[in-house]
Write an enzyme that holds these catalytic residues in place. Structure first.
Site, PDB file in Angstrom:
ATOM      1  N   GLY A 105      -1.307  14.342  -8.155  1.00  0.00           N
ATOM      2  CA  GLY A 105      -1.879  14.340  -6.611  1.00  0.00           C
ATOM      3  C   GLY A 105      -2.967  15.288  -6.439  1.00  0.00           C
ATOM      4  N   SER A 106      -4.132  15.099  -6.553  1.00  0.00           N
ATOM      5  CA  SER A 106      -4.771  15.589  -6.211  1.00  0.00           C
ATOM      6  C   SER A 106      -5.505  14.874  -4.615  1.00  0.00           C
ATOM      7  CB  SER A 106      -6.247  16.386  -6.429  1.00  0.00           C
ATOM      8  OG  SER A 106      -6.717  15.069  -7.472  1.00  0.00           O
ATOM      9  N   ASN A 107      -5.391  13.588  -4.589  1.00  0.00           N
ATOM     10  CA  ASN A 107      -5.296  12.805  -3.418  1.00  0.00           C
ATOM     11  C   ASN A 107      -4.320  12.689  -2.458  1.00  0.00           C
ATOM     12  OD1 ASN A 107      -8.034  11.061  -3.511  1.00  0.00           O
ATOM     13  ND2 ASN A 107      -7.299  10.854  -5.926  1.00  0.00           N
TER      14      ASN A 107
ATOM     15  N   LEU B 283       0.865   4.872 -11.567  1.00  0.00           N
ATOM     16  CA  LEU B 283       0.333   4.218 -12.864  1.00  0.00           C
ATOM     17  C   LEU B 283       1.760   2.984 -13.209  1.00  0.00           C
ATOM     18  CD1 LEU B 283      -0.803   7.405 -14.858  1.00  0.00           C
ATOM     19  CD2 LEU B 283      -2.664   5.726 -13.110  1.00  0.00           C
TER      20      LEU B 283
ATOM     21  N   LEU C 179       2.803  -0.636 -12.420  1.00  0.00           N
ATOM     22  CA  LEU C 179       3.125  -2.254 -11.180  1.00  0.00           C
ATOM     23  C   LEU C 179       4.403  -1.689 -10.248  1.00  0.00           C
ATOM     24  CD1 LEU C 179       0.791  -4.313 -11.791  1.00  0.00           C
ATOM     25  CD2 LEU C 179       2.683  -5.284 -12.372  1.00  0.00           C
TER      26      LEU C 179
ATOM     27  N   ASN D   9      -4.502   0.809  -2.234  1.00  0.00           N
ATOM     28  CA  ASN D   9      -4.754   1.934  -4.043  1.00  0.00           C
ATOM     29  C   ASN D   9      -5.971   2.229  -3.234  1.00  0.00           C
ATOM     30  OD1 ASN D   9      -4.029   2.958  -6.526  1.00  0.00           O
ATOM     31  ND2 ASN D   9      -5.185   0.740  -7.368  1.00  0.00           N
TER      32      ASN D   9
ATOM     33  N   HIS E 180      -9.238   3.482  -6.609  1.00  0.00           N
ATOM     34  CA  HIS E 180      -9.759   3.619  -7.488  1.00  0.00           C
ATOM     35  C   HIS E 180     -10.255   3.559  -8.153  1.00  0.00           C
ATOM     36  CE1 HIS E 180      -9.760   1.115 -11.930  1.00  0.00           C
ATOM     37  NE2 HIS E 180     -10.912   1.491 -11.116  1.00  0.00           N
TER      38      HIS E 180
ATOM     39  N   SER F 209     -13.455   2.920  -5.120  1.00  0.00           N
ATOM     40  CA  SER F 209     -13.033   1.977  -4.251  1.00  0.00           C
ATOM     41  C   SER F 209     -11.583   1.726  -3.935  1.00  0.00           C
ATOM     42  CB  SER F 209     -12.600  -0.046  -4.877  1.00  0.00           C
ATOM     43  OG  SER F 209     -13.616   0.216  -6.024  1.00  0.00           O
TER      44      SER F 209
ATOM     45  N   ASP G  69      -5.080  -4.166  -9.825  1.00  0.00           N
ATOM     46  CA  ASP G  69      -7.110  -3.475  -8.978  1.00  0.00           C
ATOM     47  C   ASP G  69      -7.548  -5.320  -8.499  1.00  0.00           C
ATOM     48  OD1 ASP G  69      -6.708  -1.306  -9.416  1.00  0.00           O
ATOM     49  OD2 ASP G  69      -7.633  -1.053 -11.704  1.00  0.00           O
TER      50      ASP G  69
ATOM     51  N   GLU H 181     -13.217  10.324  -3.959  1.00  0.00           N
ATOM     52  CA  GLU H 181     -12.160  10.382  -3.460  1.00  0.00           C
ATOM     53  C   GLU H 181     -11.219  10.650  -2.436  1.00  0.00           C
ATOM     54  OE1 GLU H 181      -9.042   8.995  -6.732  1.00  0.00           O
ATOM     55  OE2 GLU H 181     -10.910   8.865  -8.052  1.00  0.00           O
TER      56      GLU H 181
HETATM   57  C1  GAR Z   1      -7.157   9.175  -8.970  1.00  0.00           C
HETATM   58  O1  GAR Z   1      -8.614   9.702  -9.633  1.00  0.00           O
HETATM   59  C2  GAR Z   1      -7.230   7.686  -8.957  1.00  0.00           C
HETATM   60  O2  GAR Z   1      -8.537   6.824  -8.637  1.00  0.00           O
HETATM   61  C3  GAR Z   1      -6.723   7.834  -9.805  1.00  0.00           C
HETATM   62  O3  GAR Z   1      -6.535   8.297 -10.952  1.00  0.00           O
HETATM   63  C4  GAR Z   1      -6.992   9.103  -9.865  1.00  0.00           C
HETATM   64  C5  GAR Z   1      -5.391  10.216  -9.769  1.00  0.00           C
HETATM   65  O4  GAR Z   1      -5.984  11.670  -9.878  1.00  0.00           O
HETATM   66  N1  GAR Z   1      -6.140   6.316  -9.813  1.00  0.00           N
HETATM   67  C6  GAR Z   1      -6.655   5.464 -10.693  1.00  0.00           C
HETATM   68  O5  GAR Z   1      -7.333   4.874 -11.740  1.00  0.00           O
HETATM   69  C7  GAR Z   1      -5.552   3.693 -10.851  1.00  0.00           C
HETATM   70  N2  GAR Z   1      -6.506   2.563 -11.826  1.00  0.00           N
HETATM   71  P1  GAR Z   1      -4.879  12.197  -8.417  1.00  0.00           P
HETATM   72  O6  GAR Z   1      -3.432  12.661  -8.527  1.00  0.00           O
HETATM   73  O7  GAR Z   1      -5.578  13.778  -8.845  1.00  0.00           O
HETATM   74  O8  GAR Z   1      -5.057  12.101  -7.284  1.00  0.00           O
END
Ligand code: GAR
Length: 230
Positions: free
Chosen positions: A13-15, A91, A93, A108, A110, A142, A151, A180
């Site tokens: 969950g860093s985003n 992760l 659908l 989303n 990516h 993206s 995607d 991101e």
């Molecule tokens: C991120 O890099 C995101 O872009 C990727 O998972 C990571 C989640 O990191 N998503 C995908 O690959 C989707 N196809 P986070 O949990 O630290 O936010």
């Protein structure tokens, strides 16, 4: 009124944290994280949400009928009056019924420049390994609308990041992830502003927030296109 955003996350969950930092601890933000949903009870994203008193729930997916997952998810989104859904490392659908209910209001992130290096099974370090194997010299995140295929929805924003000759999947992932964290809150803010601009009150406070948070991106953000359904 800021737009109430739900974040769906399976991992660390860093985003999500970047969005919490950008919106939930700042006055006048155009968006606010109001709900977090994960498919895994061990997801770090749940802890990050609860630390800031954001409601966080697990909706298990494994072994359950899609209709049940959809009903649980929609009930949470409606109960928390969610206007925008952001997938951040989710992760699974998303059930079709949820996508239909939030068409044009679900996005989303990516970690590669779609349409390249996307699709089923392309997540986390697999994406960065594929980028390195291809010999591409540029990658980057993206943000796109969510459709029923992995995607594939219309791209809203991308941010190029160089691939260096001595990169490993780990160093590349870390460089892309930093971007991101910058890009996703900006896109969510832009979408939130787009949604509220047409409403009665001018969003002066939110534009101040944007200029403060990202003065160099304030111009760019106005170029982000609204959803075709808007
Ligand atoms: C991120 O890099 C995101 O872009 C990727 O998972 C990571 C989640 O990191 N998503 C995908 O690959 C989707 N196809 P986070 O949990 O630290 O936010």
């Amino acid at each position: 009124m800021s737009v109430r955003v739900a974040v769906l996350a399976s991992g660390g969950g860093s985003n999500l944290q970047a969005m919490l930092d950008a919106f939930n601890t700042v006055a006048d933000a155009p968006a606010r994280i109001a709900l977090v949903i994960s498919d895994r009870d061990s997801a770090g994203a749940l802890e990050r949400a609860r630390a800031l008193d954001v409601p966080a729930f697990v909706v298990p997916v494994s072994g359950r009928p899609e209709a049940e997952v959809a009903a649980d998810t929609l009930e949470l989104l409606e109960r928390h009056a969610i206007g925008l859904v952001a997938l951040a490392g989710y992760l699974r659908l998303v059930p079709a019924a949820v996508i239909r209910a939030y068409a044009g209001r679900m996005v989303n992130i990516h970690p590669a420049l779609l349409p390249a290096f996307g699709g089923k099974g392309m997540y986390g370090s697999r994406v960065h390994r594929a980028v390195l194997a291809s010999g591409a010299r540029v990658t980057g995140p993206s943000v796109h609308y969510v459709t029923e295929n992995y995607d594939e929805g219309r791209i809203i924003a991308q941010w190029p990041v160089p691939v260096l000759t001595d990169d490993t999947a780990e160093t590349l992932a870390a460089r892309v992830l930093l971007v991101e964290h910058r890009l996703y809150p900006l896109v969510i803010a832009a979408l939130a502003l787009g949604r509220t601009e047409r409403e009665a009150e001018p969003r002066a406070a939110s534009f101040h927030w944007l200029e403060h948070a990202a003065p160099d991106a304030a111009e760019m953000i106005h170029l982000i296109q609204p959803s075709p359904l808007d």
